[in-house]
Design a protein around this motif. Structure first.
Motif, PDB file in Angstrom:
ATOM      1  N   LEU A 162     -25.321 -20.166  17.816  1.00  0.00           N
ATOM      2  CA  LEU A 162     -23.946 -20.484  17.448  1.00  0.00           C
ATOM      3  C   LEU A 162     -23.801 -20.509  15.932  1.00  0.00           C
ATOM      4  CD1 LEU A 162     -23.299 -23.352  20.027  1.00  0.00           C
ATOM      5  CD2 LEU A 162     -22.797 -20.909  20.259  1.00  0.00           C
ATOM      6  N   GLY A 163     -22.560 -20.529  15.460  1.00  0.00           N
ATOM      7  CA  GLY A 163     -22.304 -20.549  14.029  1.00  0.00           C
ATOM      8  C   GLY A 163     -21.663 -19.258  13.563  1.00  0.00           C
ATOM      9  N   LEU A 164     -21.173 -19.276  12.327  1.00  0.00           N
ATOM     10  CA  LEU A 164     -20.461 -18.125  11.791  1.00  0.00           C
ATOM     11  C   LEU A 164     -21.394 -16.973  11.433  1.00  0.00           C
ATOM     12  CD1 LEU A 164     -17.836 -19.956   9.544  1.00  0.00           C
ATOM     13  CD2 LEU A 164     -17.583 -19.081  11.877  1.00  0.00           C
ATOM     14  N   ASP A 165     -22.696 -17.230  11.384  1.00  0.00           N
ATOM     15  CA  ASP A 165     -23.685 -16.162  11.223  1.00  0.00           C
ATOM     16  C   ASP A 165     -24.736 -16.283  12.324  1.00  0.00           C
ATOM     17  OD1 ASP A 165     -25.007 -13.973  10.237  1.00  0.00           O
ATOM     18  OD2 ASP A 165     -25.976 -15.019   8.573  1.00  0.00           O
ATOM     19  N   GLY A 166     -24.284 -16.663  13.519  1.00  0.00           N
ATOM     20  CA  GLY A 166     -25.191 -16.829  14.639  1.00  0.00           C
ATOM     21  C   GLY A 166     -25.414 -15.542  15.407  1.00  0.00           C
ATOM     22  N   ILE A 167     -26.327 -15.606  16.354  1.00  0.00           N
ATOM     23  CA  ILE A 167     -26.654 -14.426  17.153  1.00  0.00           C
ATOM     24  C   ILE A 167     -25.458 -13.967  17.975  1.00  0.00           C
ATOM     25  CG2 ILE A 167     -28.114 -13.570  19.029  1.00  0.00           C
ATOM     26  CD1 ILE A 167     -30.342 -15.363  18.021  1.00  0.00           C
TER      27      ILE A 167
END
Length: 449
Positions: A162-167
């Motif tokens: 998760l996250g804005l640069d996640g997988i």
């Protein structure tokens, strides 16, 4: 002069602006990480490099008429980034780039590069392309699955889902590109469709362009992914805009000492030279012929080799990034819609604007760009380059090609893989000649017995 002007206009003619703009960004997966790392680690002048490479892009687009990429010299960059206290300094990086480009220019201006291109058989060229494509693809997967610290040239741990640069963000970009462009045949199909539409007339063109499949093929996927990446970078770190400063960097002449020339040549130029000659000249000319056969005369080994020399002998003296051309960049830009010199000219114009307006302060924005999205762009570039080998259908050609890949990957040297596979190709050809000569001799003797 009129003929030259007409030729330049034809080379920069743009039939599908959105697709050309999307294709222009197909090589960012290699360009951005190397530029960011060299700027943060070695103090590369980003503003001057953007202006110089922007000019190179515009000129090469106008001269060659195909989306000829302008890429960093990767081997030199690797030595400058990853070897700690022994890493090359900026003057040594420039010395290495000047040495490589000087040799490339000499080979081109004397015509010796044509001899090199003639010596390297097609299965070996395909092996070079397959090895480079797989290398890009493997690196791309690492970008997606692992956090990257470009300033140290290594991964720092697993990337979160998760996250804005996640997988998941990277996988969403992957799914979007596949759903829109499929396996990449959309570029070729849309080009054929444009030619057919022009011949058939406006009414049939309207029917063709209204097809859902054709519409999906023409979605500028790389451009959309890049814009989403800029938006995510701004959301992740809003302070990056505070670091932006108006105005270009002031170019300074790089002072290169005798020791810089020595170290740059031995540790930078020697490892880079085979990669430049084989991938940036021989392989890129072959791939260009495959993709744009009508442009074969313009994209010759001589012209490409001379181009590499001229670019760096202008820019490196002012601290600009040493660059070359490359089959991987051409494959990536073509994969995302580039089909003419207009594509790289657009990219060059954008670099010029950014370099003149923001200079080296742009590094904070590039450093915040989601690495997973760069990995996805690089993945498609690598796969597209590797797919060029699908014409090697005979057992002998496949054997030589795969040997080149195995040796190149195992030794981490494209030059060693190339030499070994050329020797293997020669041995196989000698064996065939000797075998058939003996067989024909026995056939001639058979009636006498």
């Amino acid at each position: 002069m009129a003929a030259v002007a007409a030729s330049l206009r034809a080379n920069l003619r743009c039939k599908r602006p959105w697709q050309e703009a999307s294709g222009a960004l197909g090589d960012l997966g290699t360009f951005v990480p190397i530029v960011v790392a060299l700027t943060l680690v070695r103090g590369l002048d980003l503003g001057t490099s953007l202006i110089a490479t922007g000019l190179y892009n515009v000129v090469t687009g106008a001269v060659f008429g195909v989306p000829m990429p302008v890429q960093p010299m990767k081997s030199i960059a690797a030595v400058a980034i990853t070897e700690g206290d022994r890493s090359l300094s900026i003057p040594q990086v420039m010395a290495a780039g000047l040495c490589v480009s000087g040799i490339a220019f000499f080979l081109g201006i004397t015509g010796l590069i044509r001899v090199v291109a003639w010596i390297v058989p097609l299965p070996v060229v395909r092996g070079i392309q397959l090895a480079q494509g797989l290398s890009f693809a493997i690196t791309a997967v690492k970008y997606v699955l692992q956090e990257q610290d470009f300033s140290r040239g290594k991964a720092t741990g697993d990337r979160p889902w998760l996250g804005l640069d996640g997988i998941l963000v990277a996988l969403a970009a992957l799914g979007f590109i596949v759903l829109a462009n499929g396996s990449g045949q959309g570029v070729e199909d849309s080009q054929r469709g444009d030619d057919q539409d022009q011949e058939a007339g406006d009414e049939e063109e309207h029917v063709e362009s209204s097809s859902p499949t054709t519409f999906a093929m023409r979605i500028p996927t790389a451009l959309i992914v890049f814009l989403v990446g800029i938006l995510l970078a701004a959301v992740r770190n809003p302070s990056i805009f505070d670091a932006l400063r108006l105005g270009p960097s002031i170019p300074r002449i790089t002072r290169i000492t005798g020791e810089d020339w020595k170290i740059g040549f031995v540790r930078g130029a020697i490892p880079q030279l085979p990669l430049t000659i084989l991938n940036s000249v021989v392989a890129v000319c072959k791939l260009s012929k495959d993709l744009f056969p009508e442009m074969e005369d313009r994209v010759s080994p001589t012209r490409v080799s001379v181009s590499v020399g001229i670019m760096n002998w202008i820019g490196c003296w002012f601290g600009a990034l040493p660059v070359c051309h490359g089959a991987g960049g051409l494959a990536g830009q073509y994969r995302f819609g580039a089909s003419s010199g207009a594509s790289v000219a657009m990219l060059g114009a954008a670099k010029l604007v950014l370099g003149l307006l923001l200079g080296s302060s742009l590094i904070r924005l590039l450093d915040a760009f989601p690495i997973g999205l760069l990995g996805i762009l690089l993945l498609f570039s690598g796969v597209e380059l590797a797919m060029a080998c699908r014409d090697q259908t005979s057992r002998l050609d496949s054997f030589v090609m795969l040997t080149c890949v195995a040796v190149s990957q195992g030794s981490k040297s494209l030059a060693i893989g190339c030499v070994c596979s050329i020797l293997l190709f020669v041995l196989l050809k000698v064996r065939d000649v000797v075998f058939w000569r003996r067989l024909s001799t026995r056939s001639d003797l058979q009636p006498l017995l």
